[in-house]
Design a protein around this motif. Structure first.
Motif, PDB file in Angstrom:
ATOM      1  N   UNK A  65       0.551  -1.177   0.141  1.00 10.96           N
ATOM      2  CA  UNK A  65      -0.048   0.242   0.113  1.00 10.96           C
ATOM      3  C   UNK A  65       1.202   1.321  -0.058  1.00 10.96           C
ATOM      4  N   UNK A  66       0.563   2.471  -1.006  1.00 10.69           N
ATOM      5  CA  UNK A  66       1.543   3.707  -0.723  1.00 10.69           C
ATOM      6  C   UNK A  66       1.334   3.715   0.254  1.00 10.69           C
ATOM      7  N   UNK A  67       0.935   3.915   0.908  1.00  8.93           N
ATOM      8  CA  UNK A  67       0.935   5.218   2.273  1.00  8.93           C
ATOM      9  C   UNK A  67       1.263   4.032   2.700  1.00  8.93           C
ATOM     10  N   UNK A  68       0.765   3.487   3.451  1.00  7.26           N
ATOM     11  CA  UNK A  68       1.965   2.336   4.226  1.00  7.26           C
ATOM     12  C   UNK A  68       2.893   2.080   3.889  1.00  7.26           C
ATOM     13  N   UNK A  69       3.854   1.962   2.864  1.00  2.00           N
ATOM     14  CA  UNK A  69       5.066   2.051   2.623  1.00  2.00           C
ATOM     15  C   UNK A  69       6.081   3.056   2.132  1.00  2.00           C
ATOM     16  N   UNK A  70       5.329   4.315   1.343  1.00  2.00           N
ATOM     17  CA  UNK A  70       6.487   5.654   1.499  1.00  2.00           C
ATOM     18  C   UNK A  70       5.634   6.162   1.502  1.00  2.00           C
ATOM     19  N   UNK A  71       4.231   6.353   2.164  1.00  2.00           N
ATOM     20  CA  UNK A  71       4.038   8.107   1.967  1.00  2.00           C
ATOM     21  C   UNK A  71       2.864   8.817   0.900  1.00  2.00           C
ATOM     22  N   UNK A  72       4.317   8.891   0.464  1.00  2.00           N
ATOM     23  CA  UNK A  72       2.731   9.281  -0.940  1.00  2.00           C
ATOM     24  C   UNK A  72       3.872   9.252  -2.241  1.00  2.00           C
ATOM     25  N   UNK A  73       3.288   8.904  -3.871  1.00  2.00           N
ATOM     26  CA  UNK A  73       3.570   8.640  -4.321  1.00  2.00           C
ATOM     27  C   UNK A  73       4.358   9.310  -4.905  1.00  2.00           C
ATOM     28  N   UNK A  74       4.929  10.691  -4.207  1.00  2.00           N
ATOM     29  CA  UNK A  74       5.912  11.424  -4.749  1.00  2.00           C
ATOM     30  C   UNK A  74       7.323  11.270  -3.451  1.00  2.00           C
ATOM     31  N   UNK A  75       6.972  10.030  -2.796  1.00  2.00           N
ATOM     32  CA  UNK A  75       7.539   9.690  -1.521  1.00  2.00           C
ATOM     33  C   UNK A  75       8.453   8.489  -2.677  1.00  2.00           C
ATOM     34  N   UNK A 125      11.778   7.748  -3.239  1.00  2.00           N
ATOM     35  CA  UNK A 125      13.077   7.236  -2.516  1.00  2.00           C
ATOM     36  C   UNK A 125      13.401   5.537  -1.906  1.00  2.00           C
ATOM     37  N   UNK A 126      12.029   4.950  -1.854  1.00  2.00           N
ATOM     38  CA  UNK A 126      12.728   3.156  -1.594  1.00  2.00           C
ATOM     39  C   UNK A 126      13.327   2.791  -2.304  1.00  2.00           C
ATOM     40  N   UNK A 127      13.069   2.418  -3.601  1.00  2.00           N
ATOM     41  CA  UNK A 127      13.493   1.823  -4.970  1.00  2.00           C
ATOM     42  C   UNK A 127      14.925   1.567  -4.480  1.00  2.00           C
ATOM     43  N   UNK A 128      15.851   2.548  -3.755  1.00  2.00           N
ATOM     44  CA  UNK A 128      17.040   1.160  -3.629  1.00  2.00           C
ATOM     45  C   UNK A 128      16.997   0.352  -2.334  1.00  2.00           C
ATOM     46  N   UNK A 129      16.137   0.395  -1.114  1.00  2.00           N
ATOM     47  CA  UNK A 129      15.868  -0.718  -0.588  1.00  2.00           C
ATOM     48  C   UNK A 129      14.687  -1.922  -1.509  1.00  2.00           C
ATOM     49  N   UNK A 130      13.858  -1.874  -2.844  1.00  2.00           N
ATOM     50  CA  UNK A 130      13.280  -2.479  -3.816  1.00  2.00           C
ATOM     51  C   UNK A 130      14.897  -2.907  -4.012  1.00  2.00           C
ATOM     52  N   UNK A 131      15.556  -2.541  -4.917  1.00  2.00           N
ATOM     53  CA  UNK A 131      16.659  -2.811  -5.784  1.00  2.00           C
ATOM     54  C   UNK A 131      17.629  -3.775  -4.551  1.00  2.00           C
ATOM     55  N   UNK A 132      18.033  -3.766  -3.521  1.00  2.00           N
ATOM     56  CA  UNK A 132      18.193  -4.518  -2.275  1.00  2.00           C
ATOM     57  C   UNK A 132      17.901  -5.898  -2.336  1.00  2.00           C
ATOM     58  N   UNK A 136       2.244  12.332 -10.045  1.00  2.00           N
ATOM     59  CA  UNK A 136       3.028  11.404  -9.456  1.00  2.00           C
ATOM     60  C   UNK A 136       3.439  10.121  -9.403  1.00  2.00           C
ATOM     61  N   UNK A 137       2.180   9.809 -10.243  1.00  2.00           N
ATOM     62  CA  UNK A 137       1.813   8.047 -10.632  1.00  2.00           C
ATOM     63  C   UNK A 137       3.074   8.400 -12.147  1.00  2.00           C
ATOM     64  N   UNK A 138       2.731   9.297 -12.826  1.00  2.00           N
ATOM     65  CA  UNK A 138       3.648   8.665 -14.226  1.00  2.00           C
ATOM     66  C   UNK A 138       5.307   8.616 -13.575  1.00  2.00           C
ATOM     67  N   UNK A 139       5.575   9.771 -13.533  1.00  2.00           N
ATOM     68  CA  UNK A 139       7.019  10.159 -12.194  1.00  2.00           C
ATOM     69  C   UNK A 139       7.034   9.379 -11.751  1.00  2.00           C
TER      70      UNK A 139
END
Ligand code: GLC
Length: 638
Positions: A91-101, A104-111, A151-154
């Motif tokens: 869930x976006x809100x439960x993971x990163x708060x917003x789509x804009x943020x 920032x979590x991409x490195x975590x996913x890549x790891x 934001x979704x597109x970005x």
């Protein structure tokens, strides 16, 4: 005869030509099921023309970078079947708060090795209770609490640049009653009334109810709702505020297809087609899994393949074994239907076997009901998700393993996973207890159901280790069974049941929120180095996914063969890769187990290497010894 300068060259192939070629490639696979569905009542040629115009319009609107990706995926159509694929669901809100943020979590996913990110419902939901976002009031807008379509597109572009595809939920069995179509229907507009299934009296609804089941017997009993303001009954399979769409109306097909292609043009790579089993209704049936559903899915998949060929579809049909298989394309739909489907039966069998310590039914069910491979399709494998566990174990499957019976085993499982069974390690809760049928389902996170909550409370180091190993065995199973493993947010750090939903009036009525905790970033942040059970799980999951990626036998194109074993505690399967087979073995008990290599079909002359641990296995004796909840991926040593 074409003149020389009219012969296409790569430089002269423009977007119109590509569209024409793709239409020619797919028109038959698209129009054949539509003809079956709508040919009798509609002018099928006119429908075909409208459809072609719609597809061309969406193709013309498709951004250049996505068209380039389409071409890349046309060239490599098996891109999603690669062993490199690892999914993560949040869930976006439960993971990163917003789509804009989110970026920032991409490195975590890549790891973690993630190549596929499933955003849980992110389109604009109805206000208040929205079934976790599965009651959409505007498919063209992102939930304002999460961001905007820009934001979704970005976010999707950044994920794409990082090698991560985006999956979004496409809720197509129903809309929120606040959706503009439903609002117009409610205002008396006949065109939109025919988008839904409405009845002036309860005569037909009562007849349908004779054979219908109930999805939410506690929170939303019955399948129809009476609206006094319009003097109509409306078909509402799920909650009252979710109005079932009438897919017998080709206008619904065109409208929903337009929405899918818009989402694709905004950067979605995978559509999770929600609750597809329910899309078609017929009197006298349970109105699930009807043959027309497969024609509809083929048409959606084939239309997308023309206008957005880089986009694939995942069917969410949480049904019994024989009804599940067709969603990956069987018979006339082979290679033409959904590219992914949830393997809920593997999930159920995993939990059933953990509780019983007896893998014989699991091996039997998985060998008996499921093909070894599919054309242009594979499973999405998972252990937990945001929903409850429905105990899809048929009477016949249970009875092949006396003294088991269907009701008896299902009762054992619900008792076991809610800790009513003596000696249970699990901590879950009942969901939707059906007093009439005796059916009940189960909520809880992976870790709590697998015993980590009980073990941590006891402080017993051995119990904690066992729980961690159960969890890692589950991850090793979904990484090697055959299909794309989906990690559910928080499971990689063993997150426990979350009861905070009870404080939120919009969530309190739905116990599934227990397994939808907010991401614990503090724990995730120290997972690489800490010496805690959560960190062991995180490092174990990362390791399993990394090993999967370098093990070609685990690609979705390689068949899955179940190996029957006499030792009930062990489950084994073979993936006969081109170069060498891989044999995966899992110990579903808290005791050491032995099995002779020959029983696994291993060649005694070959030394075996464990591709999971990265070390030699079976040294000398020819007997494999597996520790409690041990797991190995054996490949002959070259
Ligand atoms: C799917 C979703 C579930 C939702 C239902 C109705 O099964 O996973 O969460 O309640 O569809 O949309």
């Amino acid at each position: 005869m074409p003149t020389k300068d009219k012969t296409p060259t790569i430089a002269s192939v423009d977007d119109d030509t590509l569209f024409r070629w793709r239409w020619d490639r797919g028109a038959m696979d698209l129009m054949t099921p539509l003809n079956r569905l709508y040919g009798e009542a509609t002018d099928i040629d006119a429908l075909g023309q409208r459809l072609k115009t719609l597809l061309k319009e969406k193709w013309d609107a498709r951004p250049a970078d996505l068209r380039a990706q389409d071409l890349a995926r046309d060239i490599n159509p098996g891109w999603f079947l690669s062993q490199q694929m690892v999914g993560y669901v949040f869930y976006i809100d439960r993971f990163s708060g917003t789509l804009k943020a989110l970026p920032e979590k991409i490195p975590y996913l890549q790891e973690l090795g993630v190549t596929y990110a499933h955003f849980m419902p992110c389109l604009k939901p109805r206000p208040g209770d929205s079934d976790g976002g599965y009651a959409v009031m505007d498919y063209g807008a992102i939930n304002p609490a999460l961001g905007t379509m820009a934001d979704f597109r970005k976010a999707t572009a950044k994920l794409r640049a990082a090698g991560i595809s985006t999956c979004v939920d496409m809720v197509l069995n129903h809309t929120a009653k606040e959706h503009v179509w439903a609002q117009r229907a409610r205002a008396g507009d006949a065109f939109y009334q025919s988008f839904y299934r409405m009845f002036d009296t309860d005569i037909l609804p009562r007849q349908y109810e004779h054979t219908l089941l109930e999805v939410f017997p506690n929170q939303a009993p019955g399948n129809f709702t009476w609206y006094p303001d319009i003097q109509k009954w409306v078909w509402t399979t799920f909650n009252e505020y979710q109005w079932d769409l009438n897919w017998e109306n080709p206008e619904v097909f065109l409208a929903v297809l337009g929405i899918i292609l818009d989402l694709a043009n905004n950067g979605a790579d995978v559509m999770r087609l929600d609750a597809v089993a329910f899309m078609w209704k017929r009197m006298g049936t349970i109105c699930q899994n009807l043959p027309e559903v497969h024609d509809l899915l083929q048409a959606i998949v084939q239309a997308t393949r023309i206008a957005a060929p880089g986009v694939i579809h995942k069917a969410e049909a949480i049904v019994g074994p024989t009804d599940l298989v067709p969603y990956l394309g069987q018979g006339r739909h082979a290679g033409r239907e959904s590219n992914l489907a949830y393997h809920n039966n593997l999930m159920v069998q995993f939990w059933s076997t953990l509780a019983s310590r007896d893998a014989r039914m699991m091996a039997d069910v998985l060998a008996h009901h499921f093909p070894k491979s599919f054309r242009n399709a594979q499973w999405a494998t998972y252990i937990r998700c945001h929903d409850d566990i429905g105990w899809a174990i048929t009477e016949a499957d249970a009875e092949r393993h006396p003294p088991l019976t269907g009701p008896g085993h299902r009762k054992f499982l619900t008792d076991f996973f809610t800790a009513r069974h003596p000696g249970s390690f699990a901590r879950g809760a009942d969901f939707q207890v059906n007093e009439v049928t005796g059916d009940r389902r189960t909520n809880g996170t992976f870790a709590s159901l697998a015993g980590l909550e009980t073990a941590l409370e006891s402080g017993d180091a051995h119990m904690i280790r066992l729980a961690v190993d159960r969890i890692l065995m589950g991850h090793a199973l979904i990484a090697s069974f055959g299909g794309m493993p989906l990690l559910y947010m928080g499971d990689e750090i063993g997150m426990l049941n979350d009861h905070s939903y009870l404080d939120d009036p919009d969530l309190a009525g739905d116990g599934r929120w227990m397994q939808r905790p907010r991401m614990d970033w503090a724990t995730a942040g120290e997972a690489a180095t800490a010496d805690t059970p959560q960190a062991w799980i995180w490092r174990g999951v990362r390791h399993i996914m990394a090993r999967r990626k370098v093990t070609p036998q685990l690609a979705g194109t390689v068949p899955t063969e179940i190996i029957p074993l006499a030792n009930p505690a062990l489950f084994a399967l073979r993936r006969p890769g081109d170069e060498a087979p891989l044999t995966a073995v899992f110990n579903f008990s808290e005791h050491w187990q032995n099995v002779a290599g020959v029983k696994l079909g291993l060649n005694p002359a070959e030394r075996q290497f464990d591709a999971l641990a990265g070390q030699e296995a079976l040294p000398g004796s020819g007997t494999l010894s597996l520790p409690p909840y041990g797991r190995v991926w054996l490949v002959p040593q070259s």
